[in-house]
Write a protein that holds these residues in place. Sequence first.
Motif, PDB file in Angstrom:
ATOM      1  N   ARG A 186      -4.265  18.682  -9.589  1.00  8.47           N
ATOM      2  CA  ARG A 186      -4.106  19.848  -8.771  1.00  8.47           C
ATOM      3  C   ARG A 186      -5.379  20.489  -8.283  1.00  8.47           C
ATOM      4  NH1 ARG A 186      -0.146  17.545  -9.036  1.00  8.47           N
ATOM      5  NH2 ARG A 186       1.913  18.217 -10.161  1.00  8.47           N
ATOM      6  N   ASP A 187      -5.728  20.529  -7.022  1.00 12.55           N
ATOM      7  CA  ASP A 187      -6.625  21.079  -6.258  1.00 12.55           C
ATOM      8  C   ASP A 187      -8.073  20.702  -6.870  1.00 12.55           C
ATOM      9  OD1 ASP A 187      -5.250  22.133  -4.331  1.00 12.55           O
ATOM     10  OD2 ASP A 187      -4.628  24.044  -5.546  1.00 12.55           O
ATOM     11  N   CYS A 188      -8.021  19.262  -7.281  1.00 11.83           N
ATOM     12  CA  CYS A 188      -9.370  18.650  -8.346  1.00 11.83           C
ATOM     13  C   CYS A 188     -10.395  18.379  -7.265  1.00 11.83           C
ATOM     14  CB  CYS A 188      -8.581  17.627  -8.778  1.00 11.83           C
ATOM     15  SG  CYS A 188     -10.022  16.849 -10.042  1.00 11.83           S
ATOM     16  N   PRO A 189     -11.471  19.210  -7.360  1.00 11.40           N
ATOM     17  CA  PRO A 189     -12.644  19.141  -6.521  1.00 11.40           C
ATOM     18  C   PRO A 189     -13.525  17.873  -7.082  1.00 11.40           C
ATOM     19  CG  PRO A 189     -13.002  20.952  -8.025  1.00 11.40           C
ATOM     20  CD  PRO A 189     -11.863  20.297  -8.229  1.00 11.40           C
ATOM     21  N   VAL A 190     -13.891  17.213  -6.010  1.00 11.74           N
ATOM     22  CA  VAL A 190     -14.919  15.916  -6.304  1.00 11.74           C
ATOM     23  C   VAL A 190     -15.913  15.942  -5.236  1.00 11.74           C
ATOM     24  CG1 VAL A 190     -14.961  13.447  -6.482  1.00 11.74           C
ATOM     25  CG2 VAL A 190     -13.025  14.713  -7.311  1.00 11.74           C
ATOM     26  N   PRO A 191     -17.184  15.642  -5.613  1.00 13.51           N
ATOM     27  CA  PRO A 191     -18.494  15.931  -4.813  1.00 13.51           C
ATOM     28  C   PRO A 191     -18.229  14.721  -3.970  1.00 13.51           C
ATOM     29  CG  PRO A 191     -18.885  16.247  -6.869  1.00 13.51           C
ATOM     30  CD  PRO A 191     -17.640  15.934  -7.051  1.00 13.51           C
ATOM     31  N   GLY A 192     -18.654  14.714  -2.821  1.00 15.18           N
ATOM     32  CA  GLY A 192     -18.650  13.914  -1.712  1.00 15.18           C
ATOM     33  C   GLY A 192     -19.488  12.660  -2.192  1.00 15.18           C
ATOM     34  N   ASN A 193     -20.742  12.854  -2.838  1.00 10.33           N
ATOM     35  CA  ASN A 193     -21.392  11.712  -3.380  1.00 10.33           C
ATOM     36  C   ASN A 193     -20.848  10.865  -4.519  1.00 10.33           C
ATOM     37  OD1 ASN A 193     -21.809  13.475  -5.477  1.00 10.33           O
ATOM     38  ND2 ASN A 193     -23.993  13.844  -5.142  1.00 10.33           N
ATOM     39  N   TRP A 243     -14.283  16.422  -1.660  1.00 13.07           N
ATOM     40  CA  TRP A 243     -12.995  15.976  -1.615  1.00 13.07           C
ATOM     41  C   TRP A 243     -12.231  16.937  -2.353  1.00 13.07           C
ATOM     42  CZ3 TRP A 243     -11.201  12.206   1.755  1.00 13.07           C
ATOM     43  CH2 TRP A 243     -12.241  11.116   2.263  1.00 13.07           C
ATOM     44  N   THR A 244     -10.939  17.149  -1.912  1.00 10.94           N
ATOM     45  CA  THR A 244      -9.787  17.843  -2.919  1.00 10.94           C
ATOM     46  C   THR A 244      -8.655  16.814  -3.249  1.00 10.94           C
ATOM     47  OG1 THR A 244     -10.442  20.066  -2.033  1.00 10.94           O
ATOM     48  CG2 THR A 244      -8.429  19.981  -3.573  1.00 10.94           C
ATOM     49  N   LEU A 297     -15.265   8.574  -8.082  1.00 12.83           N
ATOM     50  CA  LEU A 297     -15.638   8.668  -9.532  1.00 12.83           C
ATOM     51  C   LEU A 297     -15.303  10.217  -9.938  1.00 12.83           C
ATOM     52  CD1 LEU A 297     -19.335   7.012  -9.149  1.00 12.83           C
ATOM     53  CD2 LEU A 297     -16.985   5.937 -10.096  1.00 12.83           C
ATOM     54  N   VAL A 298     -14.567  10.234 -10.910  1.00 15.91           N
ATOM     55  CA  VAL A 298     -13.895  11.432 -11.271  1.00 15.91           C
ATOM     56  C   VAL A 298     -14.319  11.613 -12.835  1.00 15.91           C
ATOM     57  CG1 VAL A 298     -11.936  13.177 -11.450  1.00 15.91           C
ATOM     58  CG2 VAL A 298     -12.025  11.282  -9.641  1.00 15.91           C
ATOM     59  N   PRO A 299     -15.255  12.656 -13.324  1.00 14.61           N
ATOM     60  CA  PRO A 299     -15.414  12.766 -14.482  1.00 14.61           C
ATOM     61  C   PRO A 299     -14.196  13.500 -15.097  1.00 14.61           C
ATOM     62  CG  PRO A 299     -17.357  13.707 -13.182  1.00 14.61           C
ATOM     63  CD  PRO A 299     -16.025  13.315 -12.318  1.00 14.61           C
ATOM     64  N   ARG A 300     -13.999  13.155 -16.703  1.00 10.67           N
ATOM     65  CA  ARG A 300     -12.953  13.831 -17.331  1.00 10.67           C
ATOM     66  C   ARG A 300     -12.960  15.456 -17.306  1.00 10.67           C
ATOM     67  NH1 ARG A 300      -9.219  12.751 -21.438  1.00 10.67           N
ATOM     68  NH2 ARG A 300      -8.130  14.562 -21.809  1.00 10.67           N
ATOM     69  N   ASP A 301     -14.061  16.130 -17.287  1.00 11.42           N
ATOM     70  CA  ASP A 301     -13.982  17.511 -17.515  1.00 11.42           C
ATOM     71  C   ASP A 301     -13.977  18.249 -16.009  1.00 11.42           C
ATOM     72  OD1 ASP A 301     -16.627  16.685 -16.184  1.00 11.42           O
ATOM     73  OD2 ASP A 301     -17.742  17.764 -17.866  1.00 11.42           O
ATOM     74  N   THR A 302     -13.690  17.465 -14.877  1.00 11.86           N
ATOM     75  CA  THR A 302     -13.431  17.864 -13.568  1.00 11.86           C
ATOM     76  C   THR A 302     -12.111  18.929 -13.355  1.00 11.86           C
ATOM     77  OG1 THR A 302     -14.213  15.919 -12.686  1.00 11.86           O
ATOM     78  CG2 THR A 302     -12.753  17.460 -11.158  1.00 11.86           C
ATOM     79  N   SER A 346       0.713  -1.077  -0.021  1.00 12.74           N
ATOM     80  CA  SER A 346       0.066  -0.085   0.036  1.00 12.74           C
ATOM     81  C   SER A 346       0.930   1.421  -0.088  1.00 12.74           C
ATOM     82  CB  SER A 346      -0.894  -0.080   1.153  1.00 12.74           C
ATOM     83  OG  SER A 346      -0.087   0.009   2.237  1.00 12.74           O
ATOM     84  N   ALA A 347       2.004   1.107  -0.681  1.00  9.58           N
ATOM     85  CA  ALA A 347       2.980   2.293  -0.431  1.00  9.58           C
ATOM     86  C   ALA A 347       3.039   3.111  -1.642  1.00  9.58           C
ATOM     87  CB  ALA A 347       4.580   1.762   0.032  1.00  9.58           C
ATOM     88  N   ALA A 348       2.229   2.825  -2.834  1.00  9.28           N
ATOM     89  CA  ALA A 348       2.495   3.497  -3.908  1.00  9.28           C
ATOM     90  C   ALA A 348       1.526   4.680  -4.366  1.00  9.28           C
ATOM     91  CB  ALA A 348       2.748   2.590  -4.953  1.00  9.28           C
ATOM     92  N   CYS A 349       0.648   4.842  -3.470  1.00  7.47           N
ATOM     93  CA  CYS A 349      -0.553   5.838  -4.057  1.00  7.47           C
ATOM     94  C   CYS A 349      -0.052   7.074  -3.997  1.00  7.47           C
ATOM     95  CB  CYS A 349      -1.722   5.538  -3.266  1.00  7.47           C
ATOM     96  SG  CYS A 349      -3.078   6.645  -3.803  1.00  7.47           S
ATOM     97  N   ARG A 350       0.078   7.678  -5.285  1.00  4.48           N
ATOM     98  CA  ARG A 350       0.749   9.295  -5.146  1.00  4.48           C
ATOM     99  C   ARG A 350      -0.245  10.199  -5.326  1.00  4.48           C
ATOM    100  NH1 ARG A 350       4.988   9.639  -9.549  1.00  4.48           N
ATOM    101  NH2 ARG A 350       3.590   8.435 -10.694  1.00  4.48           N
ATOM    102  N   VAL A 351      -1.741   9.858  -5.027  1.00  2.58           N
ATOM    103  CA  VAL A 351      -2.757  10.609  -5.203  1.00  2.58           C
ATOM    104  C   VAL A 351      -3.308  10.916  -3.847  1.00  2.58           C
ATOM    105  CG1 VAL A 351      -5.245  11.202  -6.124  1.00  2.58           C
ATOM    106  CG2 VAL A 351      -3.408  10.244  -7.590  1.00  2.58           C
ATOM    107  N   LYS A 352      -3.311  12.087  -3.346  1.00  5.58           N
ATOM    108  CA  LYS A 352      -3.925  12.489  -1.954  1.00  5.58           C
ATOM    109  C   LYS A 352      -5.358  13.011  -2.016  1.00  5.58           C
ATOM    110  CE  LYS A 352       0.227  11.003  -0.446  1.00  5.58           C
ATOM    111  NZ  LYS A 352       0.292   9.668   0.173  1.00  5.58           N
ATOM    112  N   ALA A 353      -6.325  12.701  -0.976  1.00  9.32           N
ATOM    113  CA  ALA A 353      -7.603  13.096  -1.064  1.00  9.32           C
ATOM    114  C   ALA A 353      -7.452  13.749   0.316  1.00  9.32           C
ATOM    115  CB  ALA A 353      -8.490  12.075  -1.112  1.00  9.32           C
TER     116      ALA A 353
END
Length: 548
Positions: A235-242, A164-165, A197-202, A149-156
């Motif tokens: 980079r500061d990518c906003p994702v809704p909680g739902n 979430w950001t 779930l991250v849409p491409r146009d986020t 579990s050491a390789a995830c380079r995306v932080k939420a």
Amino acid sequence: MYDHELTPEQVEFRDTVRDFVTHEVKPVVLHPERLQDFSARLPLPVIEQASRIGLRTFSLSEESGGAGADNVTASVVMEELGAGDVDVAMPLGQTSLLARFPFDGAMTGEQRRRFLPQFLEDDACHLALAPAAPDAALAWKYHREVERSAACRVKAVQQGNGDWTLNGEAGFVANAPLASLIVLQAKNTAGALVTLLVPRDTPGLSVRDLAADATPRDQPTVKWYHGAGGELTLRDCPVPGNNVILADRANALTAAAAASHPVFLAMNLGVGRAALQAGVEYARLRVQGARRIIEHQAIATILADAAVRIEVARAILRHAAWALDHPGECTDRGVFDLPLDAVARVYTSEAVYRATEEAAECFGDSGVMLDMPLPKYLRDARIFLHSRDSNTVARFRIAESLAGFVPSSVGAAAWEREEHSMSNLRLKDGIPTPRSRGTPGRGPPGMSGENLRELRILRGTNGPDGAAPAGALRRWIALAGLLMLAPAALAQPAWKPERPVEIVTGTTGGGADRMARLIQLLSREKKLVPAPVQVVAKVGAGNSIAYL
């Protein structure tokens, strides 16, 4: 019971896709000008045309708008698409197989209502999965535990309103340049994984095509891998909680996506079949010595060997795919309970590459001409040798299965696969043999195969009428005796060498000699051994003198 025969519905699927490949795919991808371009652009019009006839959604359930194809049917479809072009098959297969898990299981009802209509209506809507992969630097440690579990380079980071950001990067992500929706795993501030779930146009999300940095999204190119792939930057990518997928469903999603490997290998089988077909057609046309070269014994045996490899690979692949559809019904296995996906991985990739080489040999000098299809088939088959897990890793998995070793970090889904496979074994006089189908027992995740068998013996579930086999009881009595003698053995003083210790090597200056001298140095500096340690080289007779 596994049946090698295809059902009428599967035959209809196969014939439909084969007809599409023959009339729509091959005329485009096998054009001489395209074959000479190693970085040819993806034929997006062909992919969209395949989407319109349902090849992008064939694994999705009928309730969700797909065809509800199981893994065997999906492998049949992928073989036909791979025989046409792997770069067309890979985006379609990646989207279709991935769609099955979020839309049919992992998503909530509200999420399905938001994302499913767009997926069904837009023929260009593809999916991508960006999992938290193990750190490549950790490599694979055979029969040893590895922290995964050491390789995830995306932080939420979760905000006060529940959204979430995201910040970070994800390496190679298949289908990323084409995807309209990305299933992404990130690590939150507590160190736990969260799947979103991250849409491409986020806003804040960018995708770099690995094959061409400056290529627009609608024209990704292909180089050293199949299909399309790219790197994600957030980079500061906003994702809704739902947009969060629940943890238990996310684990099942990633495990199921990884288990679909045999279906992707069917594309490799299609490459080998296409190469064999090209070799046979050429051998029927080419005349040498007043007869067609297929009538010459040398060419005939080459093509026969290639055909045998393709047929055996197809049987192994479909058996592995069937096992995915029926995890609790694999009662026809032998003494060793092997991971069929790993077996299929090793044999198919190597057999197809060898069969493709053999087909190319029939062309002679023409087999290396860039405007001929054989160089493309060889390139595609070679990529499959190294795509996803390598054959070395697959062999390690098979060897671990032979040894009865199950890592404690396998997770819930892998435990389920181990539980299903172990439920088909019983111990007869201490030897594992297939047993009749029944309700599998439960055990703690990470328990090794041998411990799991012993646990079932204690429960009285492995012998006839619930009794433990006599051989197993004898083994438990012997184990108890060893445990009783252990304290006495531990009480004895530790043995120490009284004379100089010799490390004998068969070479001077080689790897074994350097390792021996390193051990000598560490023993002296760390005072590991009270007696002197000497390195003695006994060279000759192919190391036989050293062994003696």
